[in-house]
Design an enzyme around this catalytic site. Structure first.
Site, PDB file in Angstrom:
ATOM      1  N   ARG A   1     163.461  83.733  23.340  1.00  0.00           N
ATOM      2  CA  ARG A   1     164.595  83.449  22.468  1.00  0.00           C
ATOM      3  C   ARG A   1     164.688  81.946  22.237  1.00  0.00           C
ATOM      4  NH1 ARG A   1     168.650  83.861  25.114  1.00  0.00           N
ATOM      5  NH2 ARG A   1     167.864  84.731  27.052  1.00  0.00           N
TER       6      ARG A   1
ATOM      7  N   TYR B   1     159.334  87.441  17.963  1.00  0.00           N
ATOM      8  CA  TYR B   1     159.579  87.725  19.387  1.00  0.00           C
ATOM      9  C   TYR B   1     160.807  88.623  19.555  1.00  0.00           C
ATOM     10  CZ  TYR B   1     161.411  87.537  24.013  1.00  0.00           C
ATOM     11  OH  TYR B   1     161.931  87.936  25.210  1.00  0.00           O
TER      12      TYR B   1
ATOM     13  N   LYS C   1     170.305  91.628  21.415  1.00  0.00           N
ATOM     14  CA  LYS C   1     171.237  90.531  21.678  1.00  0.00           C
ATOM     15  C   LYS C   1     172.078  90.193  20.443  1.00  0.00           C
ATOM     16  CE  LYS C   1     169.834  90.581  25.738  1.00  0.00           C
ATOM     17  NZ  LYS C   1     169.269  89.815  26.757  1.00  0.00           N
TER      18      LYS C   1
ATOM     19  N   HIS D   1     176.811  91.451  28.898  1.00  0.00           N
ATOM     20  CA  HIS D   1     175.397  91.340  29.289  1.00  0.00           C
ATOM     21  C   HIS D   1     175.255  91.916  30.698  1.00  0.00           C
ATOM     22  CE1 HIS D   1     171.699  88.447  29.676  1.00  0.00           C
ATOM     23  NE2 HIS D   1     171.333  89.649  29.304  1.00  0.00           N
TER      24      HIS D   1
ATOM     25  N   SER E   1     169.451  86.326  31.902  1.00  0.00           N
ATOM     26  CA  SER E   1     168.143  86.903  31.595  1.00  0.00           C
ATOM     27  C   SER E   1     167.141  86.570  32.698  1.00  0.00           C
ATOM     28  CB  SER E   1     167.627  86.333  30.274  1.00  0.00           C
ATOM     29  OG  SER E   1     168.532  86.632  29.237  1.00  0.00           O
TER      30      SER E   1
ATOM     31  N   CYS F   1     166.904  87.542  35.774  1.00  0.00           N
ATOM     32  CA  CYS F   1     167.448  87.341  37.129  1.00  0.00           C
ATOM     33  C   CYS F   1     167.537  88.663  37.888  1.00  0.00           C
ATOM     34  CB  CYS F   1     168.818  86.693  37.080  1.00  0.00           C
ATOM     35  SG  CYS F   1     168.754  84.940  36.660  1.00  0.00           S
TER      36      CYS F   1
ATOM     37  N   ASP G   1     170.675  96.136  30.718  1.00  0.00           N
ATOM     38  CA  ASP G   1     170.876  94.849  30.058  1.00  0.00           C
ATOM     39  C   ASP G   1     172.240  94.695  29.384  1.00  0.00           C
ATOM     40  OD1 ASP G   1     169.821  92.283  29.353  1.00  0.00           O
ATOM     41  OD2 ASP G   1     169.411  92.987  27.333  1.00  0.00           O
TER      42      ASP G   1
ATOM     43  N   ARG H   1     156.596  91.067  28.153  1.00  0.00           N
ATOM     44  CA  ARG H   1     157.577  92.162  28.227  1.00  0.00           C
ATOM     45  C   ARG H   1     156.942  93.536  28.067  1.00  0.00           C
ATOM     46  NH1 ARG H   1     163.272  90.688  28.874  1.00  0.00           N
ATOM     47  NH2 ARG H   1     163.179  88.424  28.929  1.00  0.00           N
TER      48      ARG H   1
HETATM   49  O1  SAT Z   1     164.567  88.390  24.790  1.00  0.00           O
HETATM   50  S1  SAT Z   1     165.747  89.198  25.062  1.00  0.00           S
HETATM   51  O2  SAT Z   1     166.939  88.443  24.678  1.00  0.00           O
HETATM   52  O3  SAT Z   1     165.725  90.443  24.351  1.00  0.00           O
HETATM   53  C1  SAT Z   1     165.802  89.529  26.727  1.00  0.00           C
HETATM   54  C2  SAT Z   1     166.599  88.528  27.453  1.00  0.00           C
HETATM   55  O4  SAT Z   1     166.335  87.331  27.322  1.00  0.00           O
HETATM   56  O5  SAT Z   1     167.505  88.925  28.195  1.00  0.00           O
HETATM   57 MN    MN Z   2     169.292  90.253  28.864  1.00  0.00          MN
END
Ligand code: SAT
Ligand code: MN
Length: 589
Positions: free
Chosen positions: A69, A197, A206, A226, A248, A250, A277, A370
């Site tokens: 991101r 991405y 998100k 989140h 993210s 963690c 998530d 991922r």
């Molecule tokens: O890349 S994402 O935002 O979908 C996953 C994350 O960073 O929590």
């Molecule tokens: Mn996340």
């Protein structure tokens, strides 16, 4: 596929702007998806993996400058700057639209435009919300198919309503300097350009389910968070649900799919995953808070996922999964990543698409590589996953990566104190976003990059929600930190499945079955109340160390919090949070 005039107009306008060669509506049928898979394979956008070992699985590589991101290029385009607040990048909507439209003008010439109707939440659930994502990427279509519910049934449930989120995505030329992820909360609109991405382009995730939805929730009286959602089943068969917010990368996916250690599983304890998530939370008929996972799959971090750390996640990726930026194992046409096992493939290609030699010491998979795996693949998926009314929450956990400050676990004193605990969350940054890794930053409720409006108003919303629920029905609020390190920098707490020992204490607290030690920051377990049975290489003294609340460290932390509050929010913060800060300072005297 629809007579909905607003949907048709959105698609029409987008066609006029982007000028694609073709427009394809995604109906959600396997036949259509299969055609798209074949096409992506032919063009090289996706590599079909070994059908025997990984049936229905594909590998995709993003551009090397497009792997996470981009928070610096993510904007909240509210009409007033103050409505985006001090933690978001704001862009005047007029200027933003004008810039984005100039980038999108003719951007899909020579390409096909895909129109994806999708639902966040089970179709027809009172929590569910519809979106239409327009994209020029087959990868996006196939990921959206895994991560959300898509197709004709979504349009049917929308009917003629105008209540849908408009998402427009184009890869354009994948130019970094023209990459923008823009949200127009007042227009229910998202525009994402020049990225491929996941977090930037799977607009249901998100962008919609957190940024736009948090704004909708504020106006409609619910919350988009989140958070993972899990259920802990005790030997009597009762299941209690917990939602937990961590930044993210963690360990949300790992906690959500936890396998209890033997001392617990032998007695009949089980953990069920509802989500890993995102949680949408609202008050139910009985006055308690209920949560759904609006997603339909897992977009998990691959590195570190293995048979020991998270067998359920690994099992979820063994079929119908899309891998992004991992190692391609040419020996058997499968995938590999750091931490999968100790045997990196000899004949392999790295995430950049180059021949890869593990012995040279360079990583083969990107740290933010991922897997996109269907939720139905998960062996511990909760039977309530599709429940349109969600699951009742007993506890909410906040947590982050803190090497020193926060104890393993503590309980807030009441709802407002819990909101304070969430607001002071801080964590070391990870590879999930571009930029430096390992720097401590404030990340309230793990929502810093995801709150679609002014965070001061977001805290007010939390306090307001608490007021609408009777005290005995409010979830209890906790903080956890699995990441305390010793003098050598090694983690002290074993984490992973052993986090069950902490969840056990949390649920006992919720049921009033165990007392605790009162400290200046909240209630901490008595050492004898964390079950250490069966834990080797972990001593009671270690537990004492990580349960310790050091006054001096916390006095410094309190100063830090005050600065954060003052620098960012000044007097816009709800008074309740300053009151809580005063109480903390008083307790630390
Ligand atoms: O890349 S994402 O935002 O979908 C996953 C994350 O960073 O929590
Ligand atoms: Mn996340």
């Amino acid at each position: 596929m629809t007579q909905n005039k607003k949907v048709l107009k959105f698609v029409d306008d987008s066609v006029k702007l982007c000028k694609p060669d073709n427009v394809v509506w995604i109906d959600g049928s396997e036949k259509q998806l299969d055609e798209l898979r074949a096409q992506a394979e032919k063009s090289g956008e996706m590599i079909k993996l070994n059908e025997k070992l990984l049936p229905g699985c594909y590998l995709h590589r993003t551009a090397v400058n497009d792997v996470a991101r981009v928070e610096g290029r993510t904007f909240i385009c509210s009409r007033k700057e103050k409505d985006a607040g001090p933690t978001n990048n704001w862009w005047n909507p007029k200027e933003a639209y004008s810039k984005l439209y100039s980038i999108l003008d003719g951007a899909m010439q020579g390409r096909t435009m895909y129109v994806i109707p999708f639902s966040m939440g089970a179709v027809g659930s009172p929590f569910a919300k519809v979106g239409i994502e327009i994209t020029d990427s087959i990868y996006v279509v196939l990921n959206m198919h895994i991560m959300t519910r898509i197709g004709q049934r979504v349009l049917d449930s929308l009917g003629n309503s105008n209540d849908f989120v408009r998402g427009l995505h184009s890869k354009v030329k994948l130019e970094e300097e023209n990459r923008y992820i823009c949200h127009f909360p007042e227009d229910n609109t998202i525009i994402s350009v020049n990225s491929g991405y996941g977090g930037n382009v799977l607009l249901g995730k998100k962008c919609f389910a957190l940024r736009i939805a948090s704004y909708q929730g504020k106006n409609e009286g619910w919350m988009a968070e989140h958070m993972l959602i899990l259920g802990v089943q005790n030997p009597e068969g009762d299941i209690k649900y917990i939602a937990a917010a961590f930044p993210s990368a963690c360990g949300k996916t790992n906690l959500a799919m936890l396998i209890p250690p033997k001392v617990y599983s032998d007695k009949g304890y089980k953990v069920w995953c509802v989500g890993d998530d995102i949680a949408w939370i609202r008050k139910g008929k009985d006055g308690r808070l209920y949560a759904i996972n609006p997603e339909n799959g897992f977009f998990g971090v691959a590195p570190g996922t293995n048979e020991k750390s998270n067998p359920n996640a690994l099992a979820s990726t063994r079929k119908n999964t899309i891998f992004t930026n991992v190692v391609h194992n040419l020996e058997n046409n499968t995938v590999w990543w750091e931490g999968l096992d100790k045997n990196p493939p000899k004949n392999a290609v790295d995430w950049k698409g180059n021949k890869w030699d593990a012995s040279k010491g360079e990583k083969g998979a990107h740290p933010n590589s991922r897997f996109t795996a269907p939720a139905v693949n998960c062996p511990c998926l909760s039977s309530e996953f599709e429940n349109p009314n969600g699951v009742p929450l007993s506890a909410i956990i906040f947590g982050g990566r803190r090497a020193k400050t926060a104890p393993l676990v503590y309980q807030s004193k009441d709802w407002n104190n819990g909101v304070f605990v969430g607001s002071i969350m801080a964590s070391e940054t990870t590879a999930a976003a571009s930029g430096a890794v390992g720097v401590v930053r404030h990340d309230p409720m793990a929502m810093l990059p995801f709150c679609g409006y002014n965070m001061a108003d977001y805290f007010k919303h939390w306090i307001k929600i608490g007021k609408t629920i009777d005290e005995d029905k409010r979830p209890k609020i906790f903080n956890t930190n699995w990441f305390r390190t010793d003098e050598k920098g090694d983690f002290i707490w074993p984490g992973f499945g052993d986090n069950m020992r902490v969840l056990d204490w949390i649920l006992k607290r919720c049921e009033g079955r165990v007392d605790a030690v009162e400290t200046p920051i909240g209630y901490v377990p008595k050492t004898e109340d964390i079950n250490l049975e069966g834990l080797t290489n972990f001593k009671k003294e270690d537990l004492e160390k990580i349960l310790n609340v050091d006054k001096q460290t916390w006095q410094e932390e309190a100063k830090e919090i005050e600065e954060f509050y003052q620098n960012k929010f000044k007097d816009t913060l709800p008074k309740e949070l300053y009151d809580e800060l005063d109480k903390l300072k008083e307790n630390l005297k």
